[in-house]
Design an enzyme around this catalytic site. Structure first.
Site, short mmCIF file in Angstrom:
data_model
loop_
_atom_site.label_atom_id
_atom_site.label_comp_id
_atom_site.label_asym_id
_atom_site.label_seq_id
_atom_site.Cartn_x
_atom_site.Cartn_y
_atom_site.Cartn_z
N ASP A 337 0.82 -1.22 0.00
CA ASP A 337 0.00 0.00 0.00
C ASP A 337 0.84 1.26 0.00
O ASP A 337 0.32 2.36 0.19
CB ASP A 337 -0.95 0.00 1.21
N GLU A 420 10.37 -2.69 13.08
CA GLU A 420 11.57 -2.14 12.43
C GLU A 420 12.73 -2.04 13.41
O GLU A 420 13.87 -2.42 13.11
CB GLU A 420 11.27 -0.75 11.85
#
Length: 481
Positions: A337, A420
């Protein structure tokens, strides 16, 4: 003139003969003698006239062959000379003119063929030069010669040959005359004329060959020269996906972005127990090299009422695949996306260990980015730090495959919001000066964390009302949760 003198002598001789005949009231002996004298005079007159005409035509042809003509001009000159000559001269000169015309035609045909072949080869060489995309330095240093020139492009070998043809000596032509002296003179003049014509033809050929060689040289000068480059380092794009109405649309958008990137493998990993034929069909239609796999989220995370660690099992499955099949290149987590400028893919190819860059449309700050001060990494700018050592977005970093393989336990944690940071921490030791700063040293935005508007599930199709219509086929393409 000789012709005039002969005419006067014949007149005086005939007058004396007539007077002697009439004065003596002659007999048959004197009459026969006068007829023989008259026949000899006429024969001598015709011999001198023929010899004079032949010598004139030889000199005329020799004079016209002194200057080198192009093949077209030589043909025009021959037509003009043959049409302007008198009927008697053309009739007497016809054997010689036919032989000379044959020689000239043969020479001109040879010249034209050589020139055409040379020009054709020049065009072929120029065409091959225009189509060259990459050549080796050795091939670029090789200069095409007039005898032969070759170009090697991507293993294909093309040869262009420039033919140099020497015209054969013209066949000897013989002019028969009643006078031995006239015949020898005619042969000598004829040989001189043939030699001059051969010289003119050779000069014309030399000019054509020189012009062709100059075109070859010009083509060699304007030929683009490239150094054959090896294939760029591979990219491995890991894209987690899951079943939803926007799934095929977002994969299509990302796929056609990746289609502009060379030497890339797209790892599409779905959070499901089995593959989806619609996803496979979409990937086949896009045409990007891909691997389609499944990696379902563990059940214990599916049952939790808290935030779910979405995409973690997918990305860890991609890391496992790279440890098994890849030895070099760069890996990148590209969510389906997001929006990407293709230049970021070319920049990340040459990351030594880890590379970072800004990501737009992240949190209230509008951007998540490393902070660069005096050319060095000096912290991170993000709308939510949350005690993270590496507060970066998933679209803002990439890792070298060799560097990853040196950390066999590096993986992404199942901790929402800290995926992350946890993955980058697992790559330790990693110093700030070992991080490559891309996108103009983090002064440009080349990736954006765009999000597609969530759409409700499609309403079920009334198959009774719309049976035997195209809507039945379209309904099969709709992805429902």
């Amino acid at each position: 003139m000789k012709g005039g003198g002969a005419y006067i002598n014949i007149g005086s001789s005939s007058s004396s003969i007539n007077s002697s005949v009439s004065g003596s009231g002659s007999g048959s002996g004197n009459g026969n003698g006068s007829k023989m004298t008259l026949g000899k005079s006429v024969k001598m007159y015709l011999t001198i006239f023929i010899a004079t005409t032949c010598i004139y035509m030889v000199l005329y042809q020799y004079h016209m062959s002194r200057e080198p003509f192009s093949p077209s001009e030589i043909g025009k000159h021959q037509e003009k000379s043959s049409s302007s000559s008198s009927y008697i001269a053309s009739y007497l000169w016809s054997p010689m003119s036919l032989l000379m015309a044959n020689n000239s035609t043969s020479n001109n045909a040879t010249t034209t063929t050589a020139a055409t072949t040379t020009v054709s080869n020049v065009a072929q060489v120029q065409g091959s030069f225009g189509s060259i995309q990459s050549v080796s330095l050795a091939a670029a240093a090789t200069r095409p010669t007039q005898a032969s020139s070759s170009a090697s492009v991507g293993g294909a070998h093309k040869t262009a040959t420039s033919t140099s043809t020497t015209p054969p000596p013209p066949p000897p032509a013989t002019v028969t005359s009643t006078s031995t002296t006239t015949t020898r003179t005619t042969k000598a003049k004829k040989a001189t004329a043939n030699a001059a014509k051969a010289l003119a033809t050779s000069t014309s050929m030399s000019q054509a060959q020189a012009q062709a060689q100059s075109q070859l040289d010009a083509a060699h000068k304007i030929r683009p020269t490239f150094v054959a480059a090896s294939e760029p380092p591979p990219l491995y794009i890991i894209t987690p996906t899951y079943r939803r109405p926007e799934q095929l649309a977002e994969l299509t958008r990302l796929g056609y972005t990746l289609k502009h990137v060379a030497n890339l493998l797209w790892l599409v990993i779905e959070d499901a127990n089995k593959t989806n034929p619609l996803v496979a069909h979409t990937l086949d239609r896009i045409g990007v090299p891909y691997e389609y796999m499944v990696a379902p989220m563990p059940e214990k995370y599916k049952q939790t009422k808290k935030a779910k660690p979405r995409g973690v099992s997918n990305r860890n499955r991609g890391l496992e695949y790279l440890r098994q099949h890849a030895t070099e290149g760069v890996l990148y987590f590209a969510d389906d996306d997001n929006t990407y400028d293709i230049s970021i893919f070319e920049q990340m190819r040459y990351i030594s260990k880890v590379g970072m860059w800004p990501v737009g449309l992240v949190t209230k700050t509008g951007v998540s980015s490393p902070i660069i001060r005096n050319g060095k990494l000096d912290g991170y700018y993000d709308g939510w730090i949350g005690g993270r050592k590496y507060p970066v977005d998933m679209a803002g970093f990439a890792v070298n495959v060799k560097f990853l393989r040196q950390r066999p336990h590096a993986q992404m944690p199942f901790k929402p919001g800290y995926e992350e940071d946890g993955f980058l921490r697992s790559l330790a030791p990693l110093a700030n000066d070992e991080i490559d700063l891309l996108a103009d040293e983090c002064r440009d935005i080349l990736t954006w964390h765009t999000q597609t508007k969530k759409n409700p599930p499609a309403q079920a199709l009334n198959k009774t009302r719309y049976s035997n219509t195209n809507l039945e086929h379209i309904d099969k393409l709709l992805v429902r949760p």
